[in-house]
Design a protein around this motif. Structure first.
Motif, short mmCIF file in Angstrom:
data_model
loop_
_atom_site.label_atom_id
_atom_site.label_comp_id
_atom_site.label_asym_id
_atom_site.label_seq_id
_atom_site.Cartn_x
_atom_site.Cartn_y
_atom_site.Cartn_z
N ASN A 52 11.40 -39.99 15.86
CA ASN A 52 12.48 -40.09 15.76
C ASN A 52 12.72 -39.72 14.20
N ILE A 53 12.13 -40.29 13.72
CA ILE A 53 12.18 -40.18 12.17
C ILE A 53 11.09 -40.12 11.53
N ASP A 54 10.24 -38.84 10.55
CA ASP A 54 9.22 -39.35 9.90
C ASP A 54 8.98 -39.93 8.99
N PHE A 55 8.13 -39.96 8.61
CA PHE A 55 6.98 -41.24 7.45
C PHE A 55 8.07 -40.70 6.35
N ALA A 56 8.45 -40.02 5.30
CA ALA A 56 9.04 -39.69 3.97
C ALA A 56 10.63 -40.63 4.40
N GLU A 57 10.66 -40.44 5.88
CA GLU A 57 12.29 -40.97 5.92
C GLU A 57 12.12 -42.27 6.20
N GLY A 69 19.51 -38.04 3.88
CA GLY A 69 19.65 -36.97 4.50
C GLY A 69 18.00 -35.79 4.31
N LYS A 70 18.78 -34.71 5.07
CA LYS A 70 17.49 -34.43 5.84
C LYS A 70 17.14 -33.93 4.32
N GLY A 71 18.02 -33.29 3.65
CA GLY A 71 17.63 -32.72 2.03
C GLY A 71 16.68 -33.42 1.84
N GLN A 72 17.36 -34.57 0.81
CA GLN A 72 16.63 -35.54 0.75
C GLN A 72 15.42 -36.07 1.27
N ALA A 73 14.97 -35.69 2.68
CA ALA A 73 13.70 -36.11 3.24
C ALA A 73 13.24 -35.18 2.24
N ASP A 74 13.34 -33.95 2.59
CA ASP A 74 12.76 -32.60 2.20
C ASP A 74 11.93 -32.92 1.39
N LEU A 75 13.03 -33.78 -0.42
CA LEU A 75 12.23 -33.26 -1.01
C LEU A 75 11.86 -34.48 -1.34
N LEU A 76 11.73 -35.59 -0.81
CA LEU A 76 10.57 -36.57 -0.99
C LEU A 76 9.59 -36.38 -0.41
N GLU A 77 9.05 -36.17 0.63
CA GLU A 77 8.18 -35.46 1.48
C GLU A 77 7.78 -34.41 0.20
N ALA A 78 8.01 -33.53 -0.05
CA ALA A 78 7.38 -32.39 -0.49
C ALA A 78 6.90 -33.28 -1.82
N ALA A 79 7.53 -34.26 -2.38
CA ALA A 79 7.07 -35.08 -3.89
C ALA A 79 5.34 -35.32 -3.75
N LEU A 80 5.40 -35.89 -2.32
CA LEU A 80 4.51 -37.12 -1.61
C LEU A 80 3.52 -36.12 -1.19
N VAL A 81 2.87 -34.95 -0.66
CA VAL A 81 2.49 -34.03 -0.71
C VAL A 81 1.93 -33.43 -1.38
N ALA A 82 2.49 -32.58 -2.52
CA ALA A 82 1.96 -32.95 -3.76
C ALA A 82 1.26 -33.28 -4.76
N SER A 83 1.47 -34.64 -3.84
CA SER A 83 -0.18 -35.97 -4.92
C SER A 83 -0.82 -36.58 -4.31
N ALA A 189 19.69 -28.48 -5.10
CA ALA A 189 20.87 -28.25 -5.53
C ALA A 189 21.94 -27.30 -5.53
N ALA A 190 21.36 -26.45 -5.08
CA ALA A 190 22.29 -24.82 -4.30
C ALA A 190 23.53 -25.18 -3.55
N ARG A 191 22.58 -26.46 -2.42
CA ARG A 191 22.70 -26.75 -1.73
C ARG A 191 23.70 -27.76 -1.53
N GLY A 192 23.86 -28.44 -2.86
CA GLY A 192 24.40 -29.81 -3.24
C GLY A 192 23.35 -31.58 -2.70
N GLN A 193 22.99 -30.74 -1.65
CA GLN A 193 21.98 -32.06 -1.88
C GLN A 193 21.64 -32.87 -3.26
N VAL A 194 21.70 -32.16 -4.43
CA VAL A 194 21.16 -32.85 -5.31
C VAL A 194 22.02 -32.18 -6.63
#
Length: 297
Positions: A52-57, A69-83, A189-194
């Motif tokens: 029900n949740i992914d590794f970043a969550e 939240g979904k936006g927070q998890a997506d950003l965290l996952e993006a940072a983890l993937v990038a490095s 940020a445009a979606r108000g998530q950060v």
């Protein structure tokens, strides 16, 4: 139980309970609850989390105590993937591959590599978060962004030297990972998530460095992931820990690949190449001068 209320081990009933409480409290933790048949992380049963949740969550839950939240998890996952990786020229990856040729297991190869992720290799993200947070604190106290960046850079360089963590790259004129990560921050940020405040700080640092150096010193992967970690509210030391989590994926992949190649004792340079020796020229060990008595004998 003796007549005076003592247990056989010399403790009163209350004393035994206190010892049991002390033992239970020895590793007090709000992270996990575990007993036979039960595993809960931050109150959530593992069987409900699985699937029900992914590794970043899961990382967020373990570090922060709540699900993101979904936006927070997506950003965290993006940072983890990038490095995850930057090739065998990176010391940690090279060490993992060399260790794998020495007959150690994958865990030892990974540990050897992770142990070199220090202030110089792997720590720039933590340092960048600290810099961003110091600058943003100035902005929030009423200092205009441009002035806050000038002051923040001056203070940082006075304490740490001219190197500014998170900017410039020895291989990439423009680090291909950084613009994409900032784009994702802008969209969140445009979606108000950060807030987008730390992205603004990073861009102003980039502009200030360009003006001071009279050449572009673009944001790199450490600076871009630091924007994300700061936007998500992670303390600076966790930026290094999260980088280690991310880079461990590349370390594992390289150690596994190398372990399948059958090479033994592979060093940092090909065997036909030798290092530059800059010590003394060849010389003989001096022989002791015989004493007068030795000559007469």
């Amino acid at each position: 139980m003796t007549d005076d209320g003592m247990t056989d081990d010399g403790l009163t009933d209350n004393g035994a309970e206190a010892v049991e409480r002390e033992a239970s409290d020895w590793w007090r933790s709000s992270i996990i609850e575990m007993e036979p048949g039960v595993i809960r992380y931050r109150g959530y049963a593992i069987e409900e989390l699985i699937g029900n949740i992914d590794f970043a969550e899961m990382i967020w839950l373990m570090l922060r105590g709540e699900l993101p939240g979904k936006g927070q998890a997506d950003l965290l996952e993006a940072a983890l993937v990038a490095s995850v990786d930057h090739g065998p020229q990176a010391p940690s990856i090279a060490i993992a591959r060399m260790a794998a040729t020495c007959g150690v297991g994958l865990n030892s190869a990974m540990a050897s590599a992770l142990n070199v992720l220090g202030d110089v290799h792997g720590g720039a993200g933590e340092q960048a978060v600290e810099l961003y947070q110091a600058i943003q604190a100035g902005v929030e106290s009423g200092t205009p962004l441009v002035r806050a960046v000038e002051d923040g850079l001056d203070a940082f360089q006075a304490e740490h030297g001219k190197f500014v963590p998170g900017f410039g790259h020895r291989f990439h004129p423009i680090d291909p990972r950084a613009p994409r990560l900032l784009q994702l921050v802008d969209e969140a940020a445009a979606r108000g998530q950060v807030s987008g405040a730390y992205a603004a700080v990073a861009r102003q640092i980039e502009a200030t460095l360009k003006a001071r150096k009279e050449k572009a010193i673009p944001l790199n992967i450490d600076g871009a992931t630091a924007v994300i970690y700061a936007e998500l509210g992670f303390p600076a030391p966790l930026a290094r820990g999260l980088f280690c989590l991310s880079r461990s994926v590349g370390i594992l992949a390289h150690a596994w690949e190398q372990s399948g190649r059958g090479e033994r004792n592979k060093g940092p340079i090909p065997r036909r190449m030798l290092w530059t020796h800059d010590g003394p020229a060849p010389r003989s060990v001096p022989r002791p001068v015989p004493s007068e008595g030795d000559r007469e004998a």
